[in-house]
Write a protein that holds these residues in place. Structure first.
Motif, mmCIF file in Angstrom:
data_model
loop_
_atom_site.group_PDB
_atom_site.id
_atom_site.type_symbol
_atom_site.label_atom_id
_atom_site.label_comp_id
_atom_site.label_asym_id
_atom_site.label_seq_id
_atom_site.Cartn_x
_atom_site.Cartn_y
_atom_site.Cartn_z
ATOM 1 N N LEU A 291 -4.498 -15.325 -25.828
ATOM 2 C CA LEU A 291 -5.921 -15.873 -25.673
ATOM 3 C C LEU A 291 -6.018 -17.514 -26.414
ATOM 4 N N VAL B 122 -10.624 -13.801 -32.498
ATOM 5 C CA VAL B 122 -10.699 -13.934 -31.383
ATOM 6 C C VAL B 122 -11.374 -15.149 -30.966
ATOM 7 N N ALA C 254 -12.986 -10.083 -34.560
ATOM 8 C CA ALA C 254 -13.928 -10.890 -33.713
ATOM 9 C C ALA C 254 -13.908 -12.376 -34.044
ATOM 10 N N SER D 180 -22.682 -9.410 -28.949
ATOM 11 C CA SER D 180 -21.696 -10.743 -28.475
ATOM 12 C C SER D 180 -21.048 -10.492 -27.222
ATOM 13 N N VAL E 293 -18.425 -18.239 -25.782
ATOM 14 C CA VAL E 293 -17.611 -16.905 -26.265
ATOM 15 C C VAL E 293 -17.018 -17.154 -27.604
ATOM 16 N N LYS F 86 -19.908 -15.811 -34.775
ATOM 17 C CA LYS F 86 -21.248 -15.478 -35.349
ATOM 18 C C LYS F 86 -21.204 -13.926 -35.688
ATOM 19 N N SER F 87 -20.618 -13.130 -34.545
ATOM 20 C CA SER F 87 -20.881 -11.746 -34.927
ATOM 21 C C SER F 87 -19.723 -11.494 -36.106
ATOM 22 N N LEU G 9 -20.073 -17.002 -30.146
ATOM 23 C CA LEU G 9 -20.632 -15.686 -30.300
ATOM 24 C C LEU G 9 -19.594 -14.807 -31.088
ATOM 25 N N ASN G 10 -18.361 -14.713 -30.767
ATOM 26 C CA ASN G 10 -17.404 -13.960 -31.684
ATOM 27 C C ASN G 10 -17.427 -14.343 -33.190
#
Lengths: 208, 208
Positions: free
Chosen positions: B15, A34, A31, B157, A150, A156-157, A153-154
């Motif tokens: 990505l 990414v 995560a 997420s 995003v 933090k996750s 978010l990734n």
């Protein structure tokens, strides 16, 4: 086979299988990996664009730093599972004699410390990547604003997920000073960086 | 080449490149896919264990439902990028004559709607997976508690990341009724499911 050399379908397949590893630690490293890749993308979609010329140098720096962290996070995907496998290996050590029992106990404590350190390293890297990502907010290609969100978010996750993996391994460690240090440092890292990631997400919600 | 057939290293590489797709939408589908896979793993590490025999049927159901959602989320990784590519394709349509301009505008509106629907589908799937994951809390193998927490984190997420992608596409859509409906439904889905994911994470923090 290294986890990072697996196809996405293969990785998700082995993750969802009844094998205890790979599990949440490697998933958290993925995560965060990414997330940092998305920050790299946003930087590259900004560099060289006339509209963002004043941020060109900043975004080049963001790209450089995010790339470094991204590489380390990719490596962490396999490192975490390797650390877990060392704990599993201890379970098959003999425990007949007192000497065997003592050796097994010692090996377990050593393995658990490594298994706590591996996700702690993911936390440190994710935290760095959140700081780097934050520097790009409002100074990068607005068409890629959702991608920057995003990213946060990734990251933090990945950070929170790694923390759960630190905690579950700390719970078996007898060395109280070691446990206290990791808990204190981990909680501080978690608090600061989660707040920072939330700020990025909120800022992006205003932009998109 | 399908994104899900790429190695992890290849996917993270593309990505992080200057290509605008894949981006945050596919990354969010991957996060949710990883989350649901972890729920599958935890279910499998519980089923057939004497200690959890009373939850055997429940966990079999959790496994079945998580597997279905997981398959759909894996497919969503490519679907989101395909939807984005259709928007990009419209940019290369001719815009000399009034007719060309009108056709281009219409094609763009159609493409943007599909590009909003793709991440909305990810939200729906992630939300389902969060509900399924919640049913396993306190009723699954405690040794895999951190994995269940990481499942919830990745699903949240994925849900929030997909929402940012819904919003950025809605911002270009002229059909006010369409925009209003997706905003209303999306916000409701987001609120309920984020709260549920947070509850899972908090419950897991108490366990590990």
């Amino acid at each position: 086979m290294k986890l990072v050399d697996m196809k996405i379908t293969e990785f998700v397949d082995v993750l969802g299988s009844d094998a205890p590893a790979p599990g949440g630690g490697s998933a958290s490293a993925l995560a965060a990996s990414v997330g940092s890749a998305l920050t790299m993308m946003v930087a590259q979609l900004t560099i060289g664009k006339k509209k963002y010329v004043e941020y060109d140098e900043l975004m080049k720096q963001v790209l450089k730093e995010a790339t470094e962290v991204n590489q380390a996070l990719l490596e962490a995907i396999d490192k975490d599972t390797e650390a877990f496998n060392q704990v599993s290996a201890v379970f098959s050590m003999p425990k007949e004699t007192d000497e065997e029992k003592a050796a097994r106990k010692e090996a377990m404590q050593k393995a658990l410390k490594l298994a706590a350190e591996a996700p702690y390293d993911i936390m440190t890297l994710a935290s760095k990547a959140i700081t780097i990502t934050g520097r790009a907010v409002g100074k990068s290609n607005v068409n890629a604003a959702s991608d920057l969100g995003v990213a946060a978010l990734n990251l933090k996750s990945g950070l929170q997920g790694a923390w759960l993996n630190v905690l579950i391994n700390l719970s078996g460690i007898k060395d109280e000073a070691f446990v206290a240090k990791y808990k204190k440092d981990g909680e501080a890292l978690l608090q600061t960086s989660c707040d920072r990631a939330d700020e990025i997400y909120q800022a992006i919600l205003e932009i998109v």
